[in-house]
Design a protein around this motif. Structure first.
Motif, mmCIF file in Angstrom:
data_model
loop_
_atom_site.group_PDB
_atom_site.id
_atom_site.type_symbol
_atom_site.label_atom_id
_atom_site.label_comp_id
_atom_site.label_asym_id
_atom_site.label_seq_id
_atom_site.Cartn_x
_atom_site.Cartn_y
_atom_site.Cartn_z
ATOM 1 N N SER A 61 40.700 26.167 53.082
ATOM 2 C CA SER A 61 40.313 26.910 51.878
ATOM 3 C C SER A 61 40.755 28.361 51.959
ATOM 4 C CB SER A 61 38.799 26.822 51.698
ATOM 5 O OG SER A 61 38.371 27.677 50.677
ATOM 6 N N TRP A 64 44.481 28.478 51.403
ATOM 7 C CA TRP A 64 44.773 28.274 49.980
ATOM 8 C C TRP A 64 44.509 29.565 49.199
ATOM 9 C CZ3 TRP A 64 46.582 24.251 46.987
ATOM 10 C CH2 TRP A 64 46.394 24.378 45.626
ATOM 11 N N GLN A 65 43.371 30.208 49.477
ATOM 12 C CA GLN A 65 43.026 31.444 48.771
ATOM 13 C C GLN A 65 44.023 32.552 49.089
ATOM 14 O OE1 GLN A 65 40.546 31.634 46.499
ATOM 15 N NE2 GLN A 65 41.321 33.649 46.022
ATOM 16 N N ASN A 67 47.190 32.157 49.899
ATOM 17 C CA ASN A 67 48.432 31.841 49.177
ATOM 18 C C ASN A 67 48.300 32.181 47.695
ATOM 19 O OD1 ASN A 67 49.683 30.959 51.477
ATOM 20 N ND2 ASN A 67 49.213 28.809 51.131
ATOM 21 N N THR A 68 47.146 31.868 47.127
ATOM 22 C CA THR A 68 46.909 32.179 45.709
ATOM 23 C C THR A 68 46.952 33.686 45.477
ATOM 24 O OG1 THR A 68 45.515 30.220 45.523
ATOM 25 C CG2 THR A 68 45.317 31.858 43.794
#
Length: 103
Positions: A61, A64-65, A67-68
């Protein structure tokens, strides 16, 4: 009457504090016993595996955050550059775009 409280008041307060401490001890012991009964038949291997899975999910998670956030930062930078170029073009209307001529 005042002499009674002056003489025995400290003893009464001490005894009250002692009873309060005993009550708190019994309450804490009852809660610990309840907890021990609730985890008596728990499979600790499964708990360890679940905590490992939670750690892996947390790491995924976070990745992912990150990368976002990076993609959002890049898109904001591109939008800022476009806005800057449009503003420069708008402020200088005599500037013409260079045309590519094949020879």
């Amino acid at each position: 009457m005042l002499e009674f409280f002056g003489t025995y008041g400290g003893h009464l307060c001490g005894f009250g504090g002692f009873l309060t401490a005993v009550a708190a001890l019994l309450y804490a012991r009852a809660r610990v016993a309840e907890f021990e009964r609730s985890v008596l038949d728990l499979d600790w291997q499964q708990v360890a595996e679940l905590s490992l899975d939670v750690a892996k999910l947390k790491k995924a998670s976070q990745k992912w955050q990150n990368n976002t956030n990076a993609m959002e930062k890049v898109s904001q930078k591109e939008l800022l550059e476009r806005a800057l170029i449009e503003r420069m073009m708008h402020n200088q209307p005599n500037v013409q775009q260079i045309r590519k001529i094949e020879m």
